[in-house]
Design an enzyme around this catalytic site. Structure first.
Site, PDB file in Angstrom:
ATOM      1  N   ARG A  63       0.825  -1.221   0.000  1.00 15.95           N
ATOM      2  CA  ARG A  63       0.000   0.000   0.000  1.00 15.95           C
ATOM      3  C   ARG A  63       0.854   1.264   0.000  1.00 15.95           C
ATOM      4  O   ARG A  63       0.390   2.330  -0.401  1.00 15.95           O
ATOM      5  CB  ARG A  63      -0.994  -0.028   1.170  1.00 15.95           C
ATOM      6  CG  ARG A  63      -2.150  -1.003   0.934  1.00 15.95           C
ATOM      7  CD  ARG A  63      -3.138  -0.967   2.074  1.00 15.95           C
ATOM      8  NE  ARG A  63      -2.536  -1.322   3.346  1.00 15.95           N
ATOM      9  CZ  ARG A  63      -2.418  -2.563   3.803  1.00 15.95           C
ATOM     10  NH1 ARG A  63      -2.862  -3.584   3.091  1.00 15.95           N
ATOM     11  NH2 ARG A  63      -1.847  -2.814   4.963  1.00 15.95           N
ATOM     12  N   GLU A 100       4.588 -10.324  13.914  1.00 14.32           N
ATOM     13  CA  GLU A 100       3.976 -10.745  15.174  1.00 14.32           C
ATOM     14  C   GLU A 100       4.522 -12.128  15.590  1.00 14.32           C
ATOM     15  O   GLU A 100       4.847 -12.354  16.739  1.00 14.32           O
ATOM     16  CB  GLU A 100       2.468 -10.797  14.981  1.00 14.32           C
ATOM     17  CG  GLU A 100       1.717 -10.397  16.220  1.00 14.32           C
ATOM     18  CD  GLU A 100       0.244 -10.333  15.930  1.00 14.32           C
ATOM     19  OE1 GLU A 100      -0.136 -10.163  14.755  1.00 14.32           O
ATOM     20  OE2 GLU A 100      -0.504 -10.461  16.908  1.00 14.32           O
TER      21      GLU A 100
END
Ligand code: AMP
Length: 175
Positions: A63, A100
């Site tokens: 993005r 993560e």
């Protein structure tokens, strides 16, 4: 950009709970992108921040490319992509960053831009800062001087700025 415009941009970023997985509040920028005036206002805002000489806009898959390429066109300078490992076809430099769970690798072409250039780095979201930190390491491998790091959104609770200390970080909206 004035406060009213900023609020209007902030309101057009949609919150999607539990996407792409449980516990993540995803900031969906597609409603903002589909509004031509607001999209343009964001790019113009980044352009205004770019007062000093800029040689290249570097942005982060995927993005980041949306705002980074538009900004490069506005400034009339080159655009250089940073991509996930295995996507760039020529010789690359690599940097790893924490996810993560585990880690991932990003790459830039080793001849992506001229050594010693002044660059800005652009991405959509500053969350934990791991991605942007890896981008900083990559452009430094090409001896770049970082004139700015621009984000559309900063998620302040995740303290990403702490990983970008002493760098010129700007975020258009913060949550
Ligand atoms: P980080 O490395 O944690 O700063 O994550 C930044 C990258 O992950 C950016 O390239 C974003 O596109 C994406 N990202 C992280 N958190 C979110 C979120 N809550 N909503 C949308 N994108 C996110």
């Amino acid at each position: 950009m004035n406060k009213k415009e900023q609020t209007s941009i902030s309101k057009s970023i949609r919150e999607i709970p539990d996407f792409p997985k449980k516990g993540i509040l995803f900031r969906d920028i597609t409603p903002l992108l589909s509004d031509g005036k607001k999209f343009r206002a964001c790019v113009k805002h980044f352009k205004k921040l770019s007062k000093s000489r800029i040689d290249y806009v570097i942005s982060i898959e995927s993005r980041g490319f949306i705002f980074g390429s538009a900004l490069a066109c506005e400034l009339g300078v080159g655009f250089v992509p940073i991509r996930k490992a295995g996507k760039l076809p020529h010789k690359t430099f690599q940097a790893s960053y924490e996810l993560e769970y585990g880690s991932a690798v990003m790459e830039v072409h080793a001849d992506g831009f001229t050594r010693g250039s002044r660059v800005v780095i652009v991405d959509d979201v500053l969350a934990t800062g791991g991605t942007a930190r890896a981008a900083v390491e990559l452009v430094r491998k090409l001896d770049a001087k970082i004139a700015g790091i621009y984000f559309l959104i900063e998620l302040t609770a995740l303290k990403g700025r702490e990983k970008l200390k002493d760098l010129p970080v700007h975020a258009l909206v913060s949550y």
